[in-house]
Design a protein around this motif. Sequence first.
Motif, PDB file in Angstrom:
ATOM      1  N   HIS A  76      66.806  -1.801   5.944  1.00  0.00           N
ATOM      2  CA  HIS A  76      66.867  -3.211   5.552  1.00  0.00           C
ATOM      3  C   HIS A  76      66.132  -4.001   6.630  1.00  0.00           C
ATOM      4  O   HIS A  76      66.581  -4.073   7.776  1.00  0.00           O
TER       5      HIS A  76
ATOM      6  N   SER B 167      76.183   2.019  10.339  1.00  0.00           N
ATOM      7  CA  SER B 167      75.180   0.957  10.414  1.00  0.00           C
ATOM      8  C   SER B 167      74.436   1.099  11.737  1.00  0.00           C
ATOM      9  O   SER B 167      75.055   1.115  12.799  1.00  0.00           O
TER      10      SER B 167
ATOM     11  N   TYR C  22      64.421  -7.305   8.347  1.00  0.00           N
ATOM     12  CA  TYR C  22      64.504  -8.753   8.476  1.00  0.00           C
ATOM     13  C   TYR C  22      63.429  -9.206   9.459  1.00  0.00           C
ATOM     14  O   TYR C  22      63.047  -8.459  10.365  1.00  0.00           O
TER      15      TYR C  22
ATOM     16  N   CYS D 290      65.336  -5.802  12.705  1.00  0.00           N
ATOM     17  CA  CYS D 290      64.821  -7.173  12.762  1.00  0.00           C
ATOM     18  C   CYS D 290      63.542  -7.208  13.590  1.00  0.00           C
ATOM     19  O   CYS D 290      63.553  -6.867  14.780  1.00  0.00           O
TER      20      CYS D 290
ATOM     21  N   GLU E  69      72.945   2.865   6.859  1.00  0.00           N
ATOM     22  CA  GLU E  69      72.018   1.763   6.637  1.00  0.00           C
ATOM     23  C   GLU E  69      71.347   1.477   7.974  1.00  0.00           C
ATOM     24  O   GLU E  69      71.996   1.530   9.026  1.00  0.00           O
TER      25      GLU E  69
ATOM     26  N   THR F 248      70.969 -11.128  14.084  1.00  0.00           N
ATOM     27  CA  THR F 248      70.502 -11.171  12.701  1.00  0.00           C
ATOM     28  C   THR F 248      70.925  -9.908  11.967  1.00  0.00           C
ATOM     29  O   THR F 248      71.413  -9.962  10.831  1.00  0.00           O
ATOM     30  N   CYS F 249      70.770  -8.763  12.619  1.00  0.00           N
ATOM     31  CA  CYS F 249      71.173  -7.495  12.010  1.00  0.00           C
ATOM     32  C   CYS F 249      72.691  -7.404  11.870  1.00  0.00           C
ATOM     33  O   CYS F 249      73.212  -6.983  10.822  1.00  0.00           O
TER      34      CYS F 249
ATOM     35  N   SER G 281      74.854  -9.589  11.396  1.00  0.00           N
ATOM     36  CA  SER G 281      75.381 -10.415  10.308  1.00  0.00           C
ATOM     37  C   SER G 281      75.312  -9.713   8.958  1.00  0.00           C
ATOM     38  O   SER G 281      75.933 -10.174   7.989  1.00  0.00           O
ATOM     39  N   HIS G 282      74.591  -8.599   8.882  1.00  0.00           N
ATOM     40  CA  HIS G 282      74.448  -7.860   7.623  1.00  0.00           C
ATOM     41  C   HIS G 282      75.127  -6.492   7.663  1.00  0.00           C
ATOM     42  O   HIS G 282      74.988  -5.704   6.727  1.00  0.00           O
ATOM     43  N   VAL G 283      75.854  -6.188   8.723  1.00  0.00           N
ATOM     44  CA  VAL G 283      76.495  -4.869   8.843  1.00  0.00           C
ATOM     45  C   VAL G 283      77.544  -4.677   7.752  1.00  0.00           C
ATOM     46  O   VAL G 283      78.384  -5.543   7.526  1.00  0.00           O
ATOM     47  N   SER G 284      77.488  -3.516   7.096  1.00  0.00           N
ATOM     48  CA  SER G 284      78.484  -3.194   6.069  1.00  0.00           C
ATOM     49  C   SER G 284      79.067  -1.798   6.242  1.00  0.00           C
ATOM     50  O   SER G 284      79.873  -1.365   5.424  1.00  0.00           O
TER      51      SER G 284
ATOM     52  N   LEU H  92      69.479  -1.370   9.888  1.00  0.00           N
ATOM     53  CA  LEU H  92      69.182  -2.791   9.917  1.00  0.00           C
ATOM     54  C   LEU H  92      68.188  -3.065  11.037  1.00  0.00           C
ATOM     55  O   LEU H  92      68.495  -2.872  12.210  1.00  0.00           O
TER      56      LEU H  92
END
Length: 272
Positions: A60, A5, A62, A37, A33, A75-76, A78-81, A35
């Motif tokens: 991705h 990520s 935001y 913002c 991915e 913000t980023c 919070s979406h880490v996978s 991420l």
Amino acid sequence: MPEISIVTPVYNAANYLNETIQSVNSQEFTDYEWLICDDGSTDDSSRILRSAAEKNPRIHLYTQVNSGVSKARNTCISHVSGDYLMFLDADDALSESCLQVLHDQMASVSADLLIYSWYIHQGDKLYSYVFEQREIDSLSEDRYEMILTDPLLCGGGYPWNKIWRVSALGDIPSFDESIHHYEDKLWTLQCLDQMKSPTVRFFNEPLYHYYMRDETLSHSMTPAKLKQLAQYTLDSLEVLRDYISKHHPAAQQACNEMTQGRLKEIVHAFES
């Protein structure tokens, strides 16, 4: 789930974004991915990012009203996978094989944290940072204090020269949105405390291009801006000192020394 990520906060970086985007798009390693913002940019950043996201499904995107770099990173986060977490600033770039090398290194040395070397671009000059043996051989407490007190040793507090194993972090700490300085250093120290006894490795091949932009350097400061800068520094130091006192008292002396050094710099700036 992606392997890596990448987190990037963006604010008015239109002049540099295309190079940053190209450095990621050209990576041979693609199990990532990205991420991003956009922190309320008022230049062409939003259009550039939307166009990039349309072409690269790994991006991705935001958006938020302008709230600062820490909020954008949070913000980023919070979406880490991904299995691994790294950062890329919007006006910098990855080296050609960065992601593949980092992935291979994390897998081969079973690191919880890998700190890697970087290129420094200053005008037409190019340098690279090489880790000293004392950094490579450092134990946890020495490493912690070097990061606390020095902007470069053990990667300093910079987020972009480190890659973390997410499972070792557990719940990824948030960046402190209340401060304007040292938020990245504080976050790095929080991560180290949270991992307790992490396996840390160093990699002396530069994998990141860090650009010292003329507009980010304080060549001339009005008295009002200097006063504001000093207040931001003092407020941020207070938060950092409070954290060290409560959560890592073994580093209190190092924190005091860093604080004294910064205070001397502030006094000198006002006197000059």
